[in-house]
Write a protein that holds these residues in place. Structure first.
Motif, short mmCIF file in Angstrom:
data_model
loop_
_atom_site.label_atom_id
_atom_site.label_comp_id
_atom_site.label_asym_id
_atom_site.label_seq_id
_atom_site.Cartn_x
_atom_site.Cartn_y
_atom_site.Cartn_z
N LYS A 57 -1.72 3.89 1.70
CA LYS A 57 -3.39 3.44 0.82
C LYS A 57 -4.01 3.49 2.53
CE LYS A 57 -2.83 1.98 -3.29
NZ LYS A 57 -2.70 1.00 -4.36
N GLU A 61 -7.77 -4.49 10.37
CA GLU A 61 -9.68 -4.59 10.82
C GLU A 61 -9.23 -3.70 11.90
OE1 GLU A 61 -10.11 -8.42 11.68
OE2 GLU A 61 -9.83 -9.50 9.35
N THR A 69 1.08 -1.29 -0.29
CA THR A 69 0.13 0.60 0.05
C THR A 69 1.11 1.53 0.11
OG1 THR A 69 -0.31 0.06 2.36
CG2 THR A 69 -2.22 -1.13 1.62
N ASP A 83 -6.37 0.38 7.17
CA ASP A 83 -7.81 -0.01 7.84
C ASP A 83 -8.40 -1.48 7.44
OD1 ASP A 83 -6.45 2.68 8.54
OD2 ASP A 83 -8.39 3.16 8.04
N SER A 84 -8.60 -1.96 6.47
CA SER A 84 -9.31 -3.29 6.32
C SER A 84 -8.12 -3.81 6.81
CB SER A 84 -9.61 -3.14 4.90
OG SER A 84 -10.63 -4.55 4.98
N LEU A 85 -7.21 -3.98 5.95
CA LEU A 85 -6.36 -4.83 6.31
C LEU A 85 -6.46 -5.50 7.60
CD1 LEU A 85 -3.18 -4.53 3.67
CD2 LEU A 85 -4.87 -6.55 3.48
N THR A 109 -2.93 4.71 15.34
CA THR A 109 -3.96 4.78 14.79
C THR A 109 -4.56 5.66 15.94
OG1 THR A 109 -4.65 2.94 16.35
CG2 THR A 109 -3.79 2.40 14.07
N GLU A 129 -7.16 3.52 3.93
CA GLU A 129 -8.08 2.79 3.85
C GLU A 129 -8.49 1.12 3.69
OE1 GLU A 129 -11.62 3.91 1.31
OE2 GLU A 129 -11.51 6.16 2.09
N ARG A 130 -7.26 0.50 2.92
CA ARG A 130 -6.75 -0.80 2.84
C ARG A 130 -6.49 -0.81 3.77
NH1 ARG A 130 -6.87 -5.47 0.86
NH2 ARG A 130 -5.44 -6.63 0.51
N ASP A 176 -11.27 -2.19 14.08
CA ASP A 176 -12.52 -1.69 14.79
C ASP A 176 -13.16 -0.78 15.69
OD1 ASP A 176 -15.51 -2.09 15.45
OD2 ASP A 176 -14.55 -2.83 17.11
N GLN A 181 -8.37 4.25 13.18
CA GLN A 181 -7.85 3.94 11.54
C GLN A 181 -6.12 5.13 12.00
OE1 GLN A 181 -10.27 7.47 10.45
NE2 GLN A 181 -8.47 9.61 10.79
#
Length: 191
Positions: free
Chosen positions: A128, A137, A63, A133-135, A90, A130-131, A139, A142
């Motif tokens: 990236k 997880e 990313t 944050d998704s990887l 984060t 958002e990527r 909760d 961010q």
């Protein structure tokens, strides 16, 4: 090591050996970051260490963007010169503005501690979000910034320059990274 030596000697590293950084050293980096100045002592930042899960480490690496002025020669290569760990700073989404400011102070401490421990690091904002944050997880949280970590496989050098000199960092004919910094005289006005 005195503080002036650390401040002047610490440079961003974009090439890393593939030796693993110990958990103890990473904890020392987080400890240095957590005691940095922060607005209202709100302590908005949290830390995620990505190191043991090699697939996740590679996915986070994918990313990132590296050293615009020296691409592609300083783009780390997975398994050869890539970082062996990431610290992910984060915060809660509603704390993002203050956390970004606090992260600057925390990362400055982390960089100095890394240098004192013989580590190299690179503060990364070009990734990236958002990527990641998704990887991870995340909760209710961010990512704010990444710090790439590892043992340095390069020794960038700093040089003082005048206000009219070009400031972009560059590679010389021997593949050494040079980091020009304006001199005190060039950027200071006394009244």
């Amino acid at each position: 090591m005195n503080i002036k030596t650390a401040i002047k000697g610490r440079r961003t590293v974009r090439r890393f050996s593939q030796k693993t950084v110990s958990a103890d050293k990473i904890k020392q980096l987080i400890d240095a970051g957590r005691v940095a100045a922060c607005g209202g002592n709100m302590q908005r930042l949290r830390y995620v260490v990505v190191q043991d899960d090699k697939e996740l480490l590679g996915n986070i690496f994918d990313t990132t963007a590296w050293g615009g002025f020296v691409q592609p020669k300083r783009n780390p290569v997975p398994g050869e010169t890539a970082p062996t760990a990431f610290l992910v700073l984060t915060c809660k989404p509603d704390d993002a503005t203050g956390a970004a400011i606090d992260a600057g102070a925390a990362i400055a401490n982390i960089q100095l501690m890394a240098y004192a421990l013989g580590l190299g690091c690179c503060w990364i904002g070009a990734y990236k979000h958002e990527r990641v944050d998704s990887l991870l997880e995340l909760d209710g949280m961010q990512s704010v910034f990444l710090v790439a970590l590892g043992y340095p496989a390069e020794s960038p050098v700093m040089e003082d320059i005048g206000i009219d000199d070009p400031a972009p960092y560059y590679l010389d004919a021997d593949d050494v990274l040079h980091v020009p910094k304006y001199s005190v005289e060039a950027i200071t006005e006394w009244r």
